[in-house]
Design a protein around this motif. Structure first.
Motif, PDB file in Angstrom:
ATOM      1  N   ASN A 241       0.812  -1.223   0.000  1.00 36.65           N
ATOM      2  CA  ASN A 241       0.000   0.000   0.000  1.00 36.65           C
ATOM      3  C   ASN A 241       0.843   1.269   0.000  1.00 36.65           C
ATOM      4  OD1 ASN A 241      -2.381  -1.363   0.173  1.00 36.65           O
ATOM      5  ND2 ASN A 241      -2.585  -1.171   2.384  1.00 36.65           N
ATOM      6  N   GLY A 242       2.143   1.116   0.197  1.00 31.95           N
ATOM      7  CA  GLY A 242       3.012   2.285   0.289  1.00 31.95           C
ATOM      8  C   GLY A 242       3.051   2.922   1.676  1.00 31.95           C
ATOM      9  N   TYR A 243       2.432   2.292   2.680  1.00 32.75           N
ATOM     10  CA  TYR A 243       2.471   2.834   4.045  1.00 32.75           C
ATOM     11  C   TYR A 243       3.831   2.589   4.695  1.00 32.75           C
ATOM     12  CZ  TYR A 243      -2.641   3.366   4.127  1.00 32.75           C
ATOM     13  OH  TYR A 243      -3.935   3.730   3.874  1.00 32.75           O
ATOM     14  N   ALA A 244       4.470   1.470   4.369  1.00 38.18           N
ATOM     15  CA  ALA A 244       5.760   1.135   4.973  1.00 38.18           C
ATOM     16  C   ALA A 244       6.817   1.093   3.874  1.00 38.18           C
ATOM     17  CB  ALA A 244       5.679  -0.215   5.690  1.00 38.18           C
ATOM     18  N   ASP A 245       8.063   1.419   4.231  1.00 42.86           N
ATOM     19  CA  ASP A 245       9.154   1.391   3.257  1.00 42.86           C
ATOM     20  C   ASP A 245       9.330  -0.014   2.700  1.00 42.86           C
ATOM     21  OD1 ASP A 245       9.602   4.023   3.774  1.00 42.86           O
ATOM     22  OD2 ASP A 245      11.222   3.663   5.223  1.00 42.86           O
ATOM     23  N   ASN A 246       9.601  -0.071   1.412  1.00 39.22           N
ATOM     24  CA  ASN A 246       9.790  -1.365   0.772  1.00 39.22           C
ATOM     25  C   ASN A 246      11.203  -1.889   1.030  1.00 39.22           C
ATOM     26  OD1 ASN A 246       9.679  -3.621  -0.759  1.00 39.22           O
ATOM     27  ND2 ASN A 246       9.214  -2.591  -2.689  1.00 39.22           N
ATOM     28  N   LYS A 247      11.380  -2.541   2.187  1.00 40.07           N
ATOM     29  CA  LYS A 247      12.677  -3.110   2.580  1.00 40.07           C
ATOM     30  C   LYS A 247      12.485  -4.612   2.760  1.00 40.07           C
ATOM     31  CE  LYS A 247      14.541   0.980   3.174  1.00 40.07           C
ATOM     32  NZ  LYS A 247      15.700   1.460   2.401  1.00 40.07           N
ATOM     33  N   PRO A 248      13.576  -5.391   2.698  1.00 43.02           N
ATOM     34  CA  PRO A 248      13.427  -6.840   2.867  1.00 43.02           C
ATOM     35  C   PRO A 248      12.844  -7.206   4.244  1.00 43.02           C
ATOM     36  CG  PRO A 248      15.621  -6.297   2.043  1.00 43.02           C
ATOM     37  CD  PRO A 248      14.960  -4.997   2.407  1.00 43.02           C
ATOM     38  N   VAL A 249      12.027  -8.251   4.255  1.00 42.39           N
ATOM     39  CA  VAL A 249      11.485  -8.787   5.502  1.00 42.39           C
ATOM     40  C   VAL A 249      12.136 -10.147   5.752  1.00 42.39           C
ATOM     41  CG1 VAL A 249       9.415  -9.541   6.716  1.00 42.39           C
ATOM     42  CG2 VAL A 249       9.291  -7.609   5.121  1.00 42.39           C
ATOM     43  N   VAL A 250      12.862 -10.269   6.863  1.00 42.37           N
ATOM     44  CA  VAL A 250      13.527 -11.520   7.223  1.00 42.37           C
ATOM     45  C   VAL A 250      12.800 -12.113   8.422  1.00 42.37           C
ATOM     46  CG1 VAL A 250      15.684 -12.561   8.012  1.00 42.37           C
ATOM     47  CG2 VAL A 250      15.736 -10.607   6.430  1.00 42.37           C
ATOM     48  N   VAL A 251      12.388 -13.387   8.312  1.00 43.63           N
ATOM     49  CA  VAL A 251      11.656 -14.033   9.397  1.00 43.63           C
ATOM     50  C   VAL A 251      12.491 -15.185   9.943  1.00 43.63           C
ATOM     51  CG1 VAL A 251       9.521 -15.205  10.046  1.00 43.63           C
ATOM     52  CG2 VAL A 251       9.472 -13.422   8.298  1.00 43.63           C
ATOM     53  N   LEU A 252      12.702 -15.173  11.246  1.00 48.26           N
ATOM     54  CA  LEU A 252      13.472 -16.237  11.895  1.00 48.26           C
ATOM     55  C   LEU A 252      12.521 -17.140  12.667  1.00 48.26           C
ATOM     56  CD1 LEU A 252      16.157 -17.535  12.840  1.00 48.26           C
ATOM     57  CD2 LEU A 252      16.283 -15.758  14.599  1.00 48.26           C
ATOM     58  N   LEU A 253      12.409 -18.394  12.234  1.00 51.87           N
ATOM     59  CA  LEU A 253      11.502 -19.360  12.865  1.00 51.87           C
ATOM     60  C   LEU A 253      12.324 -20.455  13.548  1.00 51.87           C
ATOM     61  CD1 LEU A 253       8.975 -19.817   9.897  1.00 51.87           C
ATOM     62  CD2 LEU A 253       8.710 -18.357  11.917  1.00 51.87           C
ATOM     63  N   PRO A 254      11.724 -21.158  14.533  1.00 51.26           N
ATOM     64  CA  PRO A 254      12.497 -22.156  15.276  1.00 51.26           C
ATOM     65  C   PRO A 254      12.685 -23.472  14.522  1.00 51.26           C
ATOM     66  CG  PRO A 254      10.273 -22.003  16.158  1.00 51.26           C
ATOM     67  CD  PRO A 254      10.393 -20.937  15.112  1.00 51.26           C
ATOM     68  N   SER A 255      11.850 -23.779  13.527  1.00 51.39           N
ATOM     69  CA  SER A 255      11.925 -25.108  12.910  1.00 51.39           C
ATOM     70  C   SER A 255      11.325 -25.115  11.511  1.00 51.39           C
ATOM     71  CB  SER A 255      11.164 -26.132  13.769  1.00 51.39           C
ATOM     72  OG  SER A 255       9.784 -25.795  13.771  1.00 51.39           O
TER      73      SER A 255
END
Ligand SMILES: [Ca+2]
Ligand SMILES: [Ca+2]
Lengths: 217, 217
Positions: free
Chosen positions: A25-39
């Motif tokens: 939507n352009g509300y947040a800067d278009n930067k990479p999203v990194v998700v760290l999960l346990p498994s």
């Protein structure tokens, strides 16, 4: 200068979805999203967006945090389902990075400890849920409104917009100027959030505006 | 004709506290609050108000529900930390009582199933928490406002009031009439919630009003 989301469970899913929606939507800067999960199991179960980079590892391990480039992250979100671990990881992240850290806590008692550890914001989800369950009894329509306002879907959103076009106007004039444009002026943000100023109060120069809008406008 | 709250964990505590606060403020009817917990340990841990009647038992057992007088309850709230059990207990309660049933779900996938089982409202707390964590990145002031609006503490509340004094007035007139009384008119409720009507729209006869107020007024 990217977003790092660490943890497991439904909070991660809705958090990542909301970030992706805000980026599109352009509300947040278009930067990479990194998700760290346990498994790997959690990765399969959550079915996160393919536009997200997923790492597997133990977040209380500093090397894992380095793999996620926490050092250069702008925002780190923790939803670990374990408040003592959240305190520990908040301290680690704050020690190695200038990132803002937002934490989901399970228990209200953990709020202060997480703040002391450096968390910039602590959300106690289930406390919020419990309050909404109670409000469903005595003001169900208010819960409808709040459920709508807390998501970017639904019919209405609360949002913050620049205020320059109404700086210096009286609140009443500013309200009437913005209303036909679909913005319902709730208040302004100068040093702090001021809702419902008096009708003759002038909107301070430099302030931003808190408005209610129809969704998608 | 009483309130029954069933489950464990922090949602129960904040839910019961909010009900007690609403009763003491006169927002909710002053009826007995019965809380059904799974164990004595949970009872000790939660430290609920002494004005609450506490029972210990297994909620998926019909006899336990009868002990809590679910048959004559007006509202039953479930926060069981187990969505399959919540579906089961919702079916039991709906089969033996005309109570409205409000349920906290852990997973968004359970929403539809709980609705099918007869739940009148389903709150997915951690989904809400996840959205607020995400919004903390791109609109932190909005999260401040929402945290305030979702509790009866803080500076502002959204609430519903009778509308008779402004029925038939144009929205703009109604807004200006109520504002000096400290009520910020967001919209009205006729068949459904209508926020931000057009300025010339008349407030329907018989409708209630959705207003923002300073807390404690
Ligand atoms: Ca919305
Ligand atoms: Ca409030």
């Amino acid at each position: 200068d990217h977003y790092v989301v660490i943890g497991k469970g439904e909070s991660i899913l809705s958090c990542v979805n909301e970030i992706m929606l805000a980026i599109s939507n352009g509300y947040a800067d278009n930067k990479p999203v990194v998700v760290l999960l346990p498994s790997e199991e959690e990765k399969k179960r959550l079915e996160l967006s393919p536009d997200v980079e997923i790492l597997i590892g133990e977040p209380s391990n500093k090397d894992t945090l380095k793999r996620a480039n926490v050092e250069s992250a702008k925002y780190v979100i923790l939803a670990l389902e374990d408040d003592s671990k959240s305190v520990f990881v908040t301290l680690l992240v704050k020690g190695m990075s200038n990132a803002k850290v937002f934490v989901e806590a399970l228990r209200p008692e953990s709020f202060e400890l997480l703040k002391q550890a450096g968390a910039d914001r602590v959300i106690v989800s289930r406390e919020l849920g419990g309050r909404l369950l109670a409000s469903s009894i005595f003001e169900p329509e208010v819960v409808d409104v709040i459920e709508d306002l807390t998501t970017s879907t639904g019919s209405y959103d609360i949002t913050v917009i620049p205020g320059d076009e109404v700086w210096g106007l009286e609140y009443k004039q500013a309200f009437e100027k913005l209303y036909p444009k679909g913005c319902f002026l709730m208040g302004y943000i100068a040093q702090r959030v001021v809702l419902m100023p008096s009708l003759a109060e002038r909107i301070p120069k430099g302030s931003k505006l808190v408005v209610l809008k129809r969704a998608g406008k």
